[in-house]
Design a protein around this motif. Structure first.
Motif, PDB file in Angstrom:
ATOM      1  N   SER A  30       0.834  -1.202   0.000  1.00  0.00           N
ATOM      2  CA  SER A  30       0.000   0.000   0.000  1.00  0.00           C
ATOM      3  C   SER A  30       0.868   1.251   0.000  1.00  0.00           C
ATOM      4  CB  SER A  30      -0.918   0.002   1.224  1.00  0.00           C
ATOM      5  OG  SER A  30      -0.158  -0.028   2.403  1.00  0.00           O
ATOM      6  N   SER A  31       0.280   2.318  -0.495  1.00  0.00           N
ATOM      7  CA  SER A  31       0.873   3.648  -0.481  1.00  0.00           C
ATOM      8  C   SER A  31      -0.289   4.617  -0.289  1.00  0.00           C
ATOM      9  CB  SER A  31       1.623   3.917  -1.789  1.00  0.00           C
ATOM     10  OG  SER A  31       0.708   4.066  -2.841  1.00  0.00           O
ATOM     11  N   PRO A  32      -0.028   5.899  -0.130  1.00  0.00           N
ATOM     12  CA  PRO A  32      -1.155   6.826   0.031  1.00  0.00           C
ATOM     13  C   PRO A  32      -2.112   6.838  -1.166  1.00  0.00           C
ATOM     14  CG  PRO A  32       0.869   7.886   0.700  1.00  0.00           C
ATOM     15  CD  PRO A  32       1.250   6.572   0.096  1.00  0.00           C
ATOM     16  N   ASP A  33      -1.639   6.408  -2.330  1.00  0.00           N
ATOM     17  CA  ASP A  33      -2.472   6.484  -3.530  1.00  0.00           C
ATOM     18  C   ASP A  33      -2.936   5.142  -4.064  1.00  0.00           C
ATOM     19  OD1 ASP A  33      -2.162   9.273  -3.555  1.00  0.00           O
ATOM     20  OD2 ASP A  33      -0.211   9.049  -4.526  1.00  0.00           O
ATOM     21  N   SER A  34      -2.465   4.017  -3.485  1.00  0.00           N
ATOM     22  CA  SER A  34      -2.848   2.725  -4.047  1.00  0.00           C
ATOM     23  C   SER A  34      -2.782   1.612  -3.009  1.00  0.00           C
ATOM     24  CB  SER A  34      -1.936   2.371  -5.221  1.00  0.00           C
ATOM     25  OG  SER A  34      -0.627   2.150  -4.759  1.00  0.00           O
ATOM     26  N   ALA A  35      -3.516   0.548  -3.298  1.00  0.00           N
ATOM     27  CA  ALA A  35      -3.464  -0.695  -2.535  1.00  0.00           C
ATOM     28  C   ALA A  35      -3.345  -1.822  -3.552  1.00  0.00           C
ATOM     29  CB  ALA A  35      -4.716  -0.857  -1.688  1.00  0.00           C
ATOM     30  N   VAL A  36      -2.306  -2.655  -3.427  1.00  0.00           N
ATOM     31  CA  VAL A  36      -2.016  -3.680  -4.417  1.00  0.00           C
ATOM     32  C   VAL A  36      -1.893  -5.034  -3.730  1.00  0.00           C
ATOM     33  CG1 VAL A  36      -0.361  -4.450  -6.167  1.00  0.00           C
ATOM     34  CG2 VAL A  36      -0.768  -2.015  -5.830  1.00  0.00           C
ATOM     35  N   VAL A  37      -2.524  -6.050  -4.321  1.00  0.00           N
ATOM     36  CA  VAL A  37      -2.378  -7.429  -3.875  1.00  0.00           C
ATOM     37  C   VAL A  37      -1.811  -8.215  -5.052  1.00  0.00           C
ATOM     38  CG1 VAL A  37      -3.576  -9.492  -3.062  1.00  0.00           C
ATOM     39  CG2 VAL A  37      -4.310  -7.249  -2.277  1.00  0.00           C
ATOM     40  N   GLY A  38      -0.700  -8.909  -4.835  1.00  0.00           N
ATOM     41  CA  GLY A  38      -0.084  -9.657  -5.922  1.00  0.00           C
ATOM     42  C   GLY A  38       0.898 -10.683  -5.411  1.00  0.00           C
ATOM     43  N   PHE A  39       1.392 -11.475  -6.336  1.00  0.00           N
ATOM     44  CA  PHE A  39       2.342 -12.525  -6.014  1.00  0.00           C
ATOM     45  C   PHE A  39       3.762 -11.999  -6.148  1.00  0.00           C
ATOM     46  CE2 PHE A  39      -1.460 -14.759  -7.472  1.00  0.00           C
ATOM     47  CZ  PHE A  39      -1.653 -15.615  -6.404  1.00  0.00           C
ATOM     48  N   VAL A  40       4.710 -12.684  -5.520  1.00  0.00           N
ATOM     49  CA  VAL A  40       6.105 -12.260  -5.536  1.00  0.00           C
ATOM     50  C   VAL A  40       6.970 -13.226  -6.341  1.00  0.00           C
ATOM     51  CG1 VAL A  40       5.988 -11.060  -3.328  1.00  0.00           C
ATOM     52  CG2 VAL A  40       6.577 -13.457  -3.369  1.00  0.00           C
ATOM     53  N   SER A  41       8.044 -12.739  -6.897  1.00  0.00           N
ATOM     54  CA  SER A  41       9.147 -13.449  -7.559  1.00  0.00           C
ATOM     55  C   SER A  41       8.720 -14.630  -8.419  1.00  0.00           C
ATOM     56  CB  SER A  41      10.188 -13.865  -6.522  1.00  0.00           C
ATOM     57  OG  SER A  41       9.644 -14.807  -5.627  1.00  0.00           O
ATOM     58  N   ARG A  42       9.272 -15.801  -8.178  1.00  0.00           N
ATOM     59  CA  ARG A  42       9.020 -16.994  -8.989  1.00  0.00           C
ATOM     60  C   ARG A  42       7.557 -17.411  -8.912  1.00  0.00           C
ATOM     61  NH1 ARG A  42       8.355 -19.959 -12.792  1.00  0.00           N
ATOM     62  NH2 ARG A  42       8.576 -22.183 -12.590  1.00  0.00           N
ATOM     63  N   VAL A  43       6.939 -17.183  -7.801  1.00  0.00           N
ATOM     64  CA  VAL A  43       5.525 -17.516  -7.614  1.00  0.00           C
ATOM     65  C   VAL A  43       4.670 -16.718  -8.595  1.00  0.00           C
ATOM     66  CG1 VAL A  43       3.644 -17.431  -5.943  1.00  0.00           C
ATOM     67  CG2 VAL A  43       5.907 -18.107  -5.210  1.00  0.00           C
ATOM     68  N   GLN A  44       5.099 -15.518  -8.901  1.00  0.00           N
ATOM     69  CA  GLN A  44       4.366 -14.673  -9.844  1.00  0.00           C
ATOM     70  C   GLN A  44       4.312 -15.325 -11.227  1.00  0.00           C
ATOM     71  OE1 GLN A  44       6.128 -10.827 -10.521  1.00  0.00           O
ATOM     72  NE2 GLN A  44       4.152  -9.925 -10.994  1.00  0.00           N
ATOM     73  N   ALA A  45       5.398 -15.945 -11.653  1.00  0.00           N
ATOM     74  CA  ALA A  45       5.423 -16.610 -12.958  1.00  0.00           C
ATOM     75  C   ALA A  45       4.495 -17.820 -12.977  1.00  0.00           C
ATOM     76  CB  ALA A  45       6.850 -17.033 -13.297  1.00  0.00           C
ATOM     77  N   ILE A  46       4.489 -18.595 -11.908  1.00  0.00           N
ATOM     78  CA  ILE A  46       3.590 -19.747 -11.809  1.00  0.00           C
ATOM     79  C   ILE A  46       2.138 -19.293 -11.809  1.00  0.00           C
ATOM     80  CG2 ILE A  46       2.857 -21.633 -10.298  1.00  0.00           C
ATOM     81  CD1 ILE A  46       5.814 -21.731  -9.343  1.00  0.00           C
ATOM     82  N   ALA A  47       1.844 -18.257 -11.038  1.00  0.00           N
ATOM     83  CA  ALA A  47       0.476 -17.740 -10.958  1.00  0.00           C
ATOM     84  C   ALA A  47       0.016 -17.205 -12.316  1.00  0.00           C
ATOM     85  CB  ALA A  47       0.392 -16.648  -9.902  1.00  0.00           C
ATOM     86  N   ARG A  48       0.905 -16.556 -13.055  1.00  0.00           N
ATOM     87  CA  ARG A  48       0.551 -16.015 -14.370  1.00  0.00           C
ATOM     88  C   ARG A  48       0.152 -17.135 -15.324  1.00  0.00           C
ATOM     89  NH1 ARG A  48       5.188 -14.318 -16.186  1.00  0.00           N
ATOM     90  NH2 ARG A  48       5.249 -12.573 -14.769  1.00  0.00           N
TER      91      ARG A  48
END
Length: 152
Positions: A87-105
């Motif tokens: 999160s930041s003052p302008d956004s909230a993001v939920v996502g996967f990290v690193s190698r897991v991101q490639a598998i999830a994609r």
């Protein structure tokens, strides 16, 4: 799938009146709750629209080992160390990290990928299983969180 544009139009004026610190706290709370909701939905093996995931193919017994399935699909993808909320003052993001991101994609979009990167050249077309997404329930949740934050 829902779009956040109506919610953004309705609440943007109220949110802009908050300080940067208050917006950051609100975004952190929204990201945290959305991460929890997404993890529970992945555990239930449901798409964001509520339809069940395409079932996993039956696994063959591995060299005489007993047991049918090793574990449920995406049991490690939904862990807090792999499914991050930022999160930041302008956004909230939920996502996967690193190698897991490639598998999830690969699973999210139903792409082709190697079964085992080290030992096999066998490529498989994976069925589409939408892991992350915003449904009407999540839009209502975000609206409720914003209103509850503003009421404090």
């Amino acid at each position: 799938m829902s779009d956040l544009a109506p919610l953004d139009a309705a609440l943007s004026g109220l949110i802009q009146n908050l300080t940067a610190t208050q917006r950051r706290q609100l975004a952190r709370e929204i990201a945290k709750r959305l991460r929890e909701v997404q993890a529970k939905r992945i555990a239930a093996q449901l798409d964001p629209d509520g339809t069940p995931f395409t079932p996993r193919k039956p696994q063959q017994r591995l060299r005489g080992q007993k047991g049918a399935l090793r574990r449920t699909m995406f049991s490690k993808l939904r862990l807090a160390r792999n499914l991050k909320a930022e999160s930041s003052p302008d956004s909230a993001v939920v996502g996967f990290v690193s190698r897991v991101q490639a598998i999830a994609r690969v699973h999210h979009y139903g792409l082709r990928d190697k079964v085992n990167r080290r030992r096999s050249n066998l490529e498989v077309q994976y069925p589409q299983r939408r892991l992350l997404g915003i449904a009407d329930r999540e839009v209502e949740l975000v609206g409720d969180l914003v209103l509850a934050h503003l009421a404090r």
